[in-house]
Design an enzyme around this catalytic site. Sequence first.
Site, PDB file in Angstrom:
ATOM      1  N   HIS A 106      33.182  47.313  37.157  1.00 21.72           N
ATOM      2  CA  HIS A 106      32.363  46.367  37.921  1.00 21.72           C
ATOM      3  C   HIS A 106      31.288  47.110  38.708  1.00 21.72           C
ATOM      4  O   HIS A 106      31.283  48.329  38.779  1.00 21.72           O
ATOM      5  CB  HIS A 106      33.225  45.560  38.898  1.00 21.72           C
ATOM      6  CG  HIS A 106      34.334  44.810  38.242  1.00 21.72           C
ATOM      7  ND1 HIS A 106      35.448  44.369  38.933  1.00 21.72           N
ATOM      8  CD2 HIS A 106      34.518  44.401  36.960  1.00 21.72           C
ATOM      9  CE1 HIS A 106      36.265  43.737  38.114  1.00 21.72           C
ATOM     10  NE2 HIS A 106      35.726  43.749  36.910  1.00 21.72           N
ATOM     11  N   HIS A 172      48.052  38.526  35.112  1.00 20.58           N
ATOM     12  CA  HIS A 172      46.825  39.071  34.537  1.00 20.58           C
ATOM     13  C   HIS A 172      46.776  38.739  33.050  1.00 20.58           C
ATOM     14  O   HIS A 172      47.774  38.866  32.349  1.00 20.58           O
ATOM     15  CB  HIS A 172      46.758  40.581  34.746  1.00 20.58           C
ATOM     16  CG  HIS A 172      45.440  41.185  34.383  1.00 20.58           C
ATOM     17  ND1 HIS A 172      45.140  41.549  33.097  1.00 20.58           N
ATOM     18  CD2 HIS A 172      44.343  41.466  35.130  1.00 20.58           C
ATOM     19  CE1 HIS A 172      43.908  42.045  33.049  1.00 20.58           C
ATOM     20  NE2 HIS A 172      43.405  42.000  34.268  1.00 20.58           N
TER      21      HIS A 172
END
Length: 223
Positions: A106, A172
């Site tokens: 990110h 997740h």
Amino acid sequence: MIVEMRYGAGTLPIEIPDKNVASVLEISESVPLSDEDGAVREAIARPIASPPLAEIAKGRESACIVISDVTRPVPNKVILPPMLETLERAGIPREKITILIATGIHRPNEGAELEQMVGRDIIDTYRIVNHFSQKPEHHEYLGETQNGTPVHIDKTYLESDLKIATGLIEPHLMAGYSGGRKAICPGIASVETMKVMHGPELMEHPKSSSWYLRGQSVSHRSD
């Protein structure tokens, strides 16, 4: 049916035709801690199946605390102060403590966003750095795994005497559960490592799913 979907810091209303709704799963309400700071300090002083942080930190020259980036709702403002105080009381100089933001692949977290994550006092007092997965010079090559995955990990973490990983536990989509090991990979791994770990071969693996734990999938499905 109108469903409020989380988006950014708020929600967006989404209309779903009733005929397409099999069921709606809701999170059970929980009772907030009456003393967050006290609970964290108690956990640090009396952890489960581990020596106290103060004991582990004794004799260490430096420390690196890995924290999740802004995409994870970890209460860093609550958990960091007592951890940092414990490290300093154990003898690690403040200037030798680094907070490393596990951005994965990110973008970095800076400015007002960083202040929202950790608070102004910590920004002004401690060294905070972002992980940059696409900068090879920030990583050290540690070899390959059994399946041939090249392992490149952030040097800031590897060069620290005491290494601490923080995070949260939540389902997740491919790792079963978030947190724990994910603070390291993908958190502070290079993009070269992630080309394999987030590549199609692993993403499409039958065990790559939500809530997969210890050989058993507990994913919910409504047919």
